[in-house]
Scaffold this motif. Structure first.
Motif, mmCIF file in Angstrom:
data_model
loop_
_atom_site.group_PDB
_atom_site.id
_atom_site.type_symbol
_atom_site.label_atom_id
_atom_site.label_comp_id
_atom_site.label_asym_id
_atom_site.label_seq_id
_atom_site.Cartn_x
_atom_site.Cartn_y
_atom_site.Cartn_z
ATOM 1 N N LEU A 1 -4.392 12.517 -22.917
ATOM 2 C CA LEU A 1 -3.982 10.728 -23.176
ATOM 3 C C LEU A 1 -3.030 10.675 -21.844
ATOM 4 N N ASN A 2 -1.754 11.471 -21.675
ATOM 5 C CA ASN A 2 -0.806 10.929 -20.318
ATOM 6 C C ASN A 2 -1.252 10.656 -19.156
ATOM 7 N N VAL A 3 -1.926 12.069 -19.102
ATOM 8 C CA VAL A 3 -3.108 12.355 -17.500
ATOM 9 C C VAL A 3 -3.702 11.114 -17.347
ATOM 10 N N ILE A 4 -4.822 10.716 -18.051
ATOM 11 C CA ILE A 4 -5.409 9.317 -18.541
ATOM 12 C C ILE A 4 -4.560 7.834 -18.083
ATOM 13 N N LEU A 5 -3.585 7.790 -19.355
ATOM 14 C CA LEU A 5 -2.894 6.455 -19.105
ATOM 15 C C LEU A 5 -2.032 6.512 -17.680
ATOM 16 N N VAL A 6 -1.035 7.684 -17.105
ATOM 17 C CA VAL A 6 -0.957 8.001 -15.723
ATOM 18 C C VAL A 6 -1.988 7.053 -14.900
ATOM 19 N N LEU A 7 -3.489 7.319 -14.994
ATOM 20 C CA LEU A 7 -4.432 7.521 -13.655
ATOM 21 C C LEU A 7 -5.141 5.666 -14.126
ATOM 22 N N VAL A 8 -4.719 5.152 -15.437
ATOM 23 C CA VAL A 8 -5.273 3.912 -15.168
ATOM 24 C C VAL A 8 -4.256 2.986 -15.113
ATOM 25 N N VAL A 9 -2.817 2.961 -15.937
ATOM 26 C CA VAL A 9 -2.250 2.688 -15.239
ATOM 27 C C VAL A 9 -1.967 2.485 -13.181
ATOM 28 N N SER A 10 -1.726 3.905 -12.449
ATOM 29 C CA SER A 10 -1.610 3.213 -11.572
ATOM 30 C C SER A 10 -3.158 2.982 -10.936
ATOM 31 N N VAL A 11 -3.949 3.102 -11.424
ATOM 32 C CA VAL A 11 -4.893 2.084 -10.234
ATOM 33 C C VAL A 11 -5.242 0.311 -10.516
ATOM 34 N N ILE A 12 -4.378 0.320 -12.177
ATOM 35 C CA ILE A 12 -4.520 -1.019 -12.232
ATOM 36 C C ILE A 12 -3.640 -1.539 -10.979
ATOM 37 N N LEU A 13 -1.791 -0.832 -10.561
ATOM 38 C CA LEU A 13 -0.854 -1.270 -10.542
ATOM 39 C C LEU A 13 -1.340 -1.401 -8.920
ATOM 40 N N PHE A 14 -2.247 -0.196 -7.902
ATOM 41 C CA PHE A 14 -2.402 0.179 -6.824
ATOM 42 C C PHE A 14 -3.193 -1.097 -6.263
ATOM 43 N N THR A 15 -4.075 -1.628 -6.887
ATOM 44 C CA THR A 15 -5.940 -2.474 -6.899
ATOM 45 C C THR A 15 -4.450 -3.323 -6.870
ATOM 46 N N ALA A 16 -3.487 -3.799 -7.767
ATOM 47 C CA ALA A 16 -2.876 -5.123 -7.448
ATOM 48 C C ALA A 16 -2.497 -5.371 -6.350
ATOM 49 N N LEU A 17 -1.627 -3.674 -6.117
ATOM 50 C CA LEU A 17 -0.776 -3.929 -4.638
ATOM 51 C C LEU A 17 -1.814 -4.090 -3.551
ATOM 52 N N ARG A 18 -2.789 -4.231 -3.253
ATOM 53 C CA ARG A 18 -3.925 -4.239 -2.356
ATOM 54 C C ARG A 18 -3.914 -5.618 -2.354
ATOM 55 N N PHE A 19 -4.073 -6.087 -2.969
ATOM 56 C CA PHE A 19 -4.957 -7.951 -3.474
ATOM 57 C C PHE A 19 -3.877 -8.477 -3.332
ATOM 58 N N LEU A 20 -1.896 -8.248 -3.588
ATOM 59 C CA LEU A 20 -1.228 -9.006 -2.846
ATOM 60 C C LEU A 20 -1.336 -8.455 -1.668
ATOM 61 N N THR A 21 -1.388 -7.373 -1.200
ATOM 62 C CA THR A 21 -1.101 -7.270 0.251
ATOM 63 C C THR A 21 -2.246 -7.790 1.474
ATOM 64 N N GLU A 22 -3.094 -6.951 0.386
ATOM 65 C CA GLU A 22 -4.170 -7.403 1.705
ATOM 66 C C GLU A 22 -5.421 -8.723 1.786
ATOM 67 N N GLY A 23 -5.121 -9.281 0.070
ATOM 68 C CA GLY A 23 -5.805 -10.330 0.304
ATOM 69 C C GLY A 23 -7.056 -10.169 0.325
ATOM 70 N N LYS A 24 -8.097 -11.087 -0.583
ATOM 71 C CA LYS A 24 -9.259 -11.082 -1.607
ATOM 72 C C LYS A 24 -10.038 -11.123 -0.255
ATOM 73 N N LYS A 25 -10.132 -11.978 0.297
ATOM 74 C CA LYS A 25 -11.223 -11.192 1.483
ATOM 75 C C LYS A 25 -11.452 -10.633 2.207
ATOM 76 N N ARG A 26 -9.943 -9.625 2.645
ATOM 77 C CA ARG A 26 -10.331 -8.636 3.111
ATOM 78 C C ARG A 26 -10.994 -7.807 2.215
ATOM 79 N N LEU A 27 -10.760 -7.926 0.948
ATOM 80 C CA LEU A 27 -11.040 -6.877 0.337
ATOM 81 C C LEU A 27 -12.308 -6.614 -0.329
ATOM 82 N N LEU A 28 -12.652 -8.109 -0.288
ATOM 83 C CA LEU A 28 -13.966 -8.415 -1.716
ATOM 84 C C LEU A 28 -14.734 -9.295 -0.455
ATOM 85 N N GLY A 29 -14.402 -9.177 0.244
ATOM 86 C CA GLY A 29 -15.704 -9.709 1.692
ATOM 87 C C GLY A 29 -16.094 -11.659 1.765
ATOM 88 N N HIS A 30 -15.585 -12.172 0.779
ATOM 89 C CA HIS A 30 -15.501 -13.176 0.598
ATOM 90 C C HIS A 30 -14.056 -14.223 -0.212
#
Length: 321
Positions: free
Chosen positions: A292-321
């Motif tokens: 459960l801890n492994v899954i929790l760490v993975l889920v939280v990490s993916v959410i935070l890392f994805t959010a960081l990418r949106f904040l820094t790279e921007g929606k247009k670069r990541l999604l293409g529109h």
């Protein structure tokens, strides 16, 4: 492993690396920059051959152990080196990779476990080898990340659970130190090449699987968390943009900072390496193990890392529109 043996081994590995440089220079084994590259000058390719050479020569001084793993390492290093010199067809490369992984699994006794464990391990190893290979794009990132991972495994082997010969791990660590001496620079003397990135990935996965089998603790997969986050989110965004995920690209998060934002390669590599090291310490010293801890760490990490990418790279670069 005594300090004298340690020092002599380090010197021998330096000599081997320098000999390879002469060979690579003679046969023109070089990396020419192109539109996907993060470097701008012609550089010797294949310096990471020292990773596999160090362990393949290990039996000469320490006796023959892990012979099936070493045969697998020889196979995967050979085909990767051939690919560095001249592109090898995917079919031939896959055959060599599967052979290498089969030999690793035989060494680890995985074929004695239920079949589904072998299938899951195969997906994990092939995926990890390719991910680490794809992440090898700027000076220092492969060498520093490998060093952090291997030192963490050495610490675990020494103080918590002995899952392999300490000298075997130490020789791998020394080979990475030698490589970093020539690669962890603003102007690298050499690049790892496929022979380096694929071989070190194969080596790391052997040690991690050996540790997991010994402890039945799957949280040790998180020793590759930062590379995993970058790779998985990059694949996710490329699929959303309907790109061919098997084609070369410059869409990784580390490439954004090194190429688009023009941050120093060594700074970006350092952030990945030090970030993983800090996480490893938390994982080993404070995080209680449970699935459960492994899954929790993975889920939280993916959410935070994805959010960081949106904040820094921007929606247009990541999604293409």
């Amino acid at each position: 492993m005594s300090s004298i043996v340690l020092f002599v081994t380090l010197i021998l590995l330096f000599i081997l690396e320098l000999i390879y440089f002469r060979i690579a220079d003679h046969f023109n084994i070089i990396d020419k920059p192109n539109h996907r590259s993060s470097h701008t000058t012609i550089t010797l390719r294949g310096g990471g051959i020292i990773f596999s050479l160090s362990l393949l020569l290990y039996p000469l001084w320490f006796g023959l152990q892990y012979e099936y793993f070493l045969l697998g390492l020889l196979a995967i290093a050979f085909i990767s080196f051939m690919d560095d010199m001249k592109p090898v067809s995917n079919k031939i490369r896959i055959v060599f990779h599967l052979l290498a992984v089969a030999l690793m699994f035989y060494q680890l006794g995985l074929f004695e476990l239920p079949f589904y464990w072998t299938v899951l391990a195969l997906i994990l190893v092939i995926g990890s080898v390719n991910a680490i290979n794809f992440m090898d794009g700027i000076n220092g990132i492969t060498g520093l990340y490998a060093l952090v991972t291997l030192l963490t495994l050495y610490f675990i082997n020494l103080h918590y659970t002995e899952f392999t010969e300490s000298s075997f791990l130490m020789v791998a660590i020394l080979s990475v130190i030698v490589f970093n001496f020539f690669n962890f620079r603003n102007k690298a003397k050499c690049f790892a090449g496929d022979v380096g990135s694929v071989s070190i990935a194969f080596i790391i996965m052997f040690f991690i699987l050996a540790l997991i089998i010994k402890t039945e603790n799957f949280s040790y997969l998180l020793l590759l968390l930062f590379y995993g986050l970058d790779t998985v989110t990059t694949i996710m965004f490329r699929l959303i943009r309907k790109e061919n995920i098997f084609e070369a690209h410059r869409s990784h998060f580390y490439q954004y900072w090194a190429n688009e934002r023009k941050y120093s390669h060594l700074l970006v590599s350092g952030i990945y390496g030090v970030g993983q090291l800090i996480f490893n310490l938390v994982l080993i010293l404070w995080l209680p193990y449970s699935i459960l801890n492994v899954i929790l760490v993975l889920v939280v990490s993916v959410i935070l890392f994805t959010a960081l990418r949106f904040l820094t790279e921007g929606k247009k670069r990541l999604l293409g529109h």
